[in-house]
Design an enzyme around this catalytic site. Structure first.
Site, short mmCIF file in Angstrom:
data_model
loop_
_atom_site.label_atom_id
_atom_site.label_comp_id
_atom_site.label_asym_id
_atom_site.label_seq_id
_atom_site.Cartn_x
_atom_site.Cartn_y
_atom_site.Cartn_z
N SER A 46 36.68 54.46 -30.82
CA SER A 46 36.63 53.01 -31.05
C SER A 46 36.61 52.60 -32.51
CB SER A 46 35.40 52.42 -30.35
OG SER A 46 34.22 53.08 -30.77
N ASP A 337 28.09 45.04 -33.47
CA ASP A 337 27.49 45.15 -32.14
C ASP A 337 26.47 46.28 -32.15
OD1 ASP A 337 29.03 47.46 -32.04
OD2 ASP A 337 30.39 46.75 -30.48
N HIS A 340 29.12 49.55 -33.62
CA HIS A 340 30.23 49.48 -34.57
C HIS A 340 29.91 48.62 -35.80
CE1 HIS A 340 31.89 50.12 -30.47
NE2 HIS A 340 32.53 51.08 -31.10
#
Length: 373
Positions: A46, A337, A340
């Protein structure tokens, strides 16, 4: 007469190779940026995903606000408020546009000339990492798609064999964190797991085989992103609310991996003649911010900028609530978040990767130097 006939037979073949080489040389000259790099092929999870999960059936999607709140095109599948490290490195390299995600059906023809992003949020080095989320591209699947789909299309688009093409591309690999958070330490994240040095060895050995595969396909310039201090992410606080700050066991596992990553890169470089491998030490870069946020222009290194979905509501400690609240000054937060970093941190990492001369930040050379080799 026989010599003339032989020349007549060989002339079309020679002409074909001459045209191919000319086409290849011309396309290189036209498409290569001032940095010396034509584009990037990106593999990982991610932190470097540019939107592949939007097109896959899984529970690891971020195609909604507040993700992308500061991105020019809104929510795009990037796991942050704005640009990620890949976007910012592309700007540093003066590439003409954003690197497109492989899974987007429109990523074809001329759109692949400056690279393709295969990264998939939730995935890892191990094939089963992230499988509980649904279909995410494992590193094995990402490289297979590069070899079987993108590479033939690129050769056809530019009229060149891959051996002539790929030396002008960066191969960026950012993967491994999920093998700890969503595999080794899952599901409890309670820090009681006894760390096994063999797990880090297994990961780096597997990663080295993937790098050798990319090398065999023509890759020569590699950028490896080390794991960052996952023991300090806000997600840990969701599972360990009494934890004052960083979870030591998680960071210890990461440091084991990063140490072996460096030694592995040094070792396999000798097995890959003509290659160069750069390691971006995200652990140090981010930990330096966490230890003294204000000195780097940050105010909050502990909390998520967005409103996380709590565990009591079925959340995973990572994802922002859809349409939920978000902090006003995103540049002041380290984490967007539960896992990240914000665009502001990504800018910091990309700048270090591109131009730092400190070997404990970028080893053994920086990306700018790599691009000119």
């Amino acid at each position: 007469m026989e010599i003339k006939l032989l020349l007549l037979c060989l002339f079309p073949l020679a002409s074909f190779f001459l045209q191919c080489n000319c086409h290849c040389a011309a396309s290189k000259k036209k498409g290569t940026a001032a940095s010396g790099i034509r584009g990037m092929f990106v593999f990982g999870s991610s932190l470097v995903d540019n939107g592949n999960n939007n097109f896959l059936q899984n529970k690891a999607k971020v195609n909604y606000l507040p993700y992308g709140i500061d991105f020019p095109y809104g929510p795009s599948g990037r796991y942050t408020n704005g640009k990620n490290v890949i976007d910012l490195l592309g700007e540093q390299l003066q590439l003409p546009g954003l690197i497109p995600p492989f899974a987007d059906p429109s990523t074809k023809a001329s759109k692949i000339v400056h690279g393709v992003n295969f990264a998939s949020g939730g995935s890892g080095i191990l094939d089963d990492t992230g499988s509980f989320l649904g279909h995410v591209y494992s590193l094995t699947e990402q490289i297979n798609k590069f070899e079987e789909v993108t590479l033939p299309e690129l050769e056809a688009e530019l009229g060149c064999n891959s051996t002539h093409l790929l030396s002008k591309y960066l191969f960026v690999v950012g993967v491994g964190g999920n093998d700890y958070t969503f595999n080794y330490f899952r599901p409890s994240l309670n820090g009681s797991t006894i760390l096994d040095q063999g797990f880090a060895s297994n990961l780096t050995n597997s990663l080295s085989q993937h790098l050798k595969k990319l090398y065999s396909l023509g890759g020569r310039k590699f950028v490896l992103m080390s794991l960052y201090p996952i023991g300090c992410i806000p997600m840990v606080k969701s599972f360990k609310p009494k934890q004052k700050f960083c979870l030591r066991e998680l960071n210890l596992g990461v440091r084991q991996f990063n140490t072996q990553l460096k030694s592995t890169a040094d070792a396999i470089k000798e097995q890959m003649p003509g290659s160069n491998i750069v390691i971006v030490n995200q652990y140090k870069i981010i930990m330096d911010i966490i230890k003294d946020p204000s000195s780097k222009g940050f105010k909050d290194a502990k909390r998520a900028c967005c409103d996380l979905i709590p565990l009591s509501e079925g959340g995973n400690g990572v994802s922002c609530r859809k349409g939920g609240n978000v902090c006003g000054d995103r540049n002041a937060y380290v984490y967007f978040d539960g896992l990240h970093p914000t665009e502001a941190v990504n800018v910091h990492i990309a700048n270090k990767a591109f131009s730092s001369y400190l070997k404990n930040e970028v080893y053994p050379i920086n990306v700018s130097q790599l691009a000119k080799l």
